[in-house]
Enzyme design. Structure first.
Site, PDB file in Angstrom:
ATOM      1  N   ARG A 105      -7.624  51.677  42.251  1.00  0.00           N
ATOM      2  CA  ARG A 105      -8.227  51.403  43.422  1.00  0.00           C
ATOM      3  C   ARG A 105      -6.976  50.341  44.315  1.00  0.00           C
ATOM      4  O   ARG A 105      -7.126  50.590  45.510  1.00  0.00           O
ATOM      5  CB  ARG A 105      -9.363  50.362  43.040  1.00  0.00           C
ATOM      6  CG  ARG A 105     -10.680  51.112  42.659  1.00  0.00           C
ATOM      7  CD  ARG A 105     -11.491  50.457  41.634  1.00  0.00           C
ATOM      8  NE  ARG A 105     -10.796  50.722  40.548  1.00  0.00           N
ATOM      9  CZ  ARG A 105     -10.834  51.788  39.552  1.00  0.00           C
ATOM     10  NH1 ARG A 105     -11.911  52.731  40.084  1.00  0.00           N
ATOM     11  NH2 ARG A 105     -10.315  51.818  38.664  1.00  0.00           N
ATOM     12  N   THR A 106      -6.688  49.398  43.513  1.00  0.00           N
ATOM     13  CA  THR A 106      -5.984  48.678  44.529  1.00  0.00           C
ATOM     14  C   THR A 106      -4.605  49.147  45.048  1.00  0.00           C
ATOM     15  O   THR A 106      -4.466  48.877  46.308  1.00  0.00           O
ATOM     16  CB  THR A 106      -5.305  47.393  43.323  1.00  0.00           C
ATOM     17  OG1 THR A 106      -6.417  46.891  42.598  1.00  0.00           O
ATOM     18  CG2 THR A 106      -4.883  46.226  44.079  1.00  0.00           C
ATOM     19  N   LYS A 111      17.571  50.183  34.352  1.00  0.00           N
ATOM     20  CA  LYS A 111      18.932  49.915  34.005  1.00  0.00           C
ATOM     21  C   LYS A 111      19.074  48.535  33.527  1.00  0.00           C
ATOM     22  O   LYS A 111      20.344  48.149  33.578  1.00  0.00           O
ATOM     23  CB  LYS A 111      20.076  50.346  35.079  1.00  0.00           C
ATOM     24  CG  LYS A 111      19.597  52.002  35.484  1.00  0.00           C
ATOM     25  CD  LYS A 111      20.440  52.129  36.789  1.00  0.00           C
ATOM     26  CE  LYS A 111      19.894  53.404  37.364  1.00  0.00           C
ATOM     27  NZ  LYS A 111      20.061  53.263  38.728  1.00  0.00           N
ATOM     28  N   ARG A 170       1.943  44.591  41.600  1.00  0.00           N
ATOM     29  CA  ARG A 170       0.892  44.100  40.630  1.00  0.00           C
ATOM     30  C   ARG A 170       2.241  44.157  39.321  1.00  0.00           C
ATOM     31  O   ARG A 170       2.928  44.823  39.264  1.00  0.00           O
ATOM     32  CB  ARG A 170      -0.060  45.399  40.119  1.00  0.00           C
ATOM     33  CG  ARG A 170      -0.745  45.117  38.995  1.00  0.00           C
ATOM     34  CD  ARG A 170      -1.863  46.244  38.556  1.00  0.00           C
ATOM     35  NE  ARG A 170      -2.986  45.544  39.562  1.00  0.00           N
ATOM     36  CZ  ARG A 170      -4.140  46.168  39.331  1.00  0.00           C
ATOM     37  NH1 ARG A 170      -4.268  46.975  38.304  1.00  0.00           N
ATOM     38  NH2 ARG A 170      -5.101  45.727  40.007  1.00  0.00           N
ATOM     39  N   HIS A 189      -5.941  37.696  40.923  1.00  0.00           N
ATOM     40  CA  HIS A 189      -6.154  39.154  41.512  1.00  0.00           C
ATOM     41  C   HIS A 189      -7.010  38.747  42.698  1.00  0.00           C
ATOM     42  O   HIS A 189      -8.154  39.012  43.169  1.00  0.00           O
ATOM     43  CB  HIS A 189      -7.003  39.923  40.664  1.00  0.00           C
ATOM     44  CG  HIS A 189      -7.137  41.376  40.912  1.00  0.00           C
ATOM     45  ND1 HIS A 189      -6.355  41.993  42.267  1.00  0.00           N
ATOM     46  CD2 HIS A 189      -7.568  42.544  40.700  1.00  0.00           C
ATOM     47  CE1 HIS A 189      -6.535  43.156  42.357  1.00  0.00           C
ATOM     48  NE2 HIS A 189      -7.092  43.682  41.275  1.00  0.00           N
TER      49      HIS A 189
END
Ligand code: CP
Length: 309
Positions: free
Chosen positions: A57-58, A86, A107, A135
């Site tokens: 969703r986000t 890396k 996120r 959030h």
């Protein structure tokens, strides 16, 4: 009110007046979010979408928001395809995204990562969830949903259910709802209670949350039931998770004891905590709630990038 260039890290960074302004503006975005209208106010702007943790969703609603306003998106949904593999640091990854974009949505599994990223970026950082931390855009869309459905938040009886310990959405939301003067009830297994600091924050705002493990009693006169998933990925050991999984299940039998106009919300994804039979009832608001991520995130992108309707 000027949000241009502002980071969106925590709901606590915003006054109630600013939150109301964002929610009102999100309301104006609705016809643009559902495709009835189009205005390319973010034409020429680039959003870097950096998802170090899974999301449906986000990520998709941020990317759709940018597209619906005429902007473009670069980024990744799986960090294993980037130079982090890396050994590149988060700071250097952010420096790069900063030089390729006009805003960064991120996120990350670590609490505080968004705040850290903001130190290395000159463009706005939009926190799309940092570990068990914040959030804020979910919190805004939850407030938007409750306000749209219930007309006001003050004095509404809101039950927050499930994993109140690890569920990041309920921490930000409890604080925000307390600021609006909602009546809060927390229902959870004993091992997943709301952290003390969140309860203390509510108290400091003049709201004394009720804590119980009896869902049947709690939902009797509730206006909103906010359900959360048990956050398996944040449990330190599998045994603890197995003890609480399936502790609560929302089904039509349970909802028969609730008010007719009770709305059931969930940030999603759900696993087993809401029976699919609930989807067909007027109580089910969770899919509309997820859609509301679009007008809210369109409003935020428009504001921080300075491309007003
Ligand atoms: N509500 C929410 O954050 O959903 P995603 O994890 O799918 O983005």
């Amino acid at each position: 009110m000027d949000f241009k260039g502002k980071d969106i890290i925590s709901i606590k960074d915003f006054s109630k007046k600013e939150i109301n302004y964002i929610l009102d503006y999100a309301n104006e975005m609705l016809p643009y979010a559902n495709g009835e209208k189009f205005k390319d106010i973010l034409k020429g702007k680039v959003l870097a979408s950096l998802f170090f943790e899974p999301s449906t969703r986000t990520r998709l609603s941020f990317e759709s928001s940018m597209s619906r306003l005429g902007g473009r998106v670069i980024g990744f949904s799986d960090p294993s395809g980037t130079s982090l593999k890396k050994g590149e640091s988060l700071a250097d990854t952010i420096r790069m995204a900063d030089s390729y974009s006009d805003a960064i949505v991120m996120r990350h599994p670590h609490e505080g990562a968004a705040r850290l990223a903001a130190e290395f970026a000159s463009v706005p950082i939009l926190n799309a969830g940092d570990g068990a931390g914040r959030h804020p855009t979910q919190c805004l869309l939850d407030l938007f949903t409750i306000r749209s459905e219930k007309k006001r938040i003050k004095n509404k009886k809101i039950v927050l259910l499930g994993d109140l310990k690890y569920g990041r959405t309920v921490h930000s939301l409890s604080y925000a709802l307390a600021r609006y003067g909602a009546e809060l009830t927390f229902v959870s297994p004993a091992s997943l209670k709301m952290p003390k600091e969140v309860i203390d924050e509510c108290r400091a705002l003049g709201v004394e949350p009720t804590q119980t493990s009896s869902l049947e009693k709690a939902i009797k006169d509730a206006d909103v039931l906010y359900v959360t998933r048990i956050q398996k990925e944040r449990f330190p050991d599998a045994e603890e998770y197995n003890r609480v999984v399936g502790a609560y299940k929302i089904d039509n039998e349970l909802l028969a004891g609730a008010k007719e106009d009770l709305i059931v919300m969930h940030p999603l994804p759900r696993v087993t905590e809401i029976h699919p039979e609930v989807d067909k009832t007027p109580h089910a608001l969770y899919f509309k709630q997820a859609f509301n991520g679009l007008p809210v995130r369109m409003a935020l992108l428009s504001l921080v990038l300075g491309g007003k309707l």
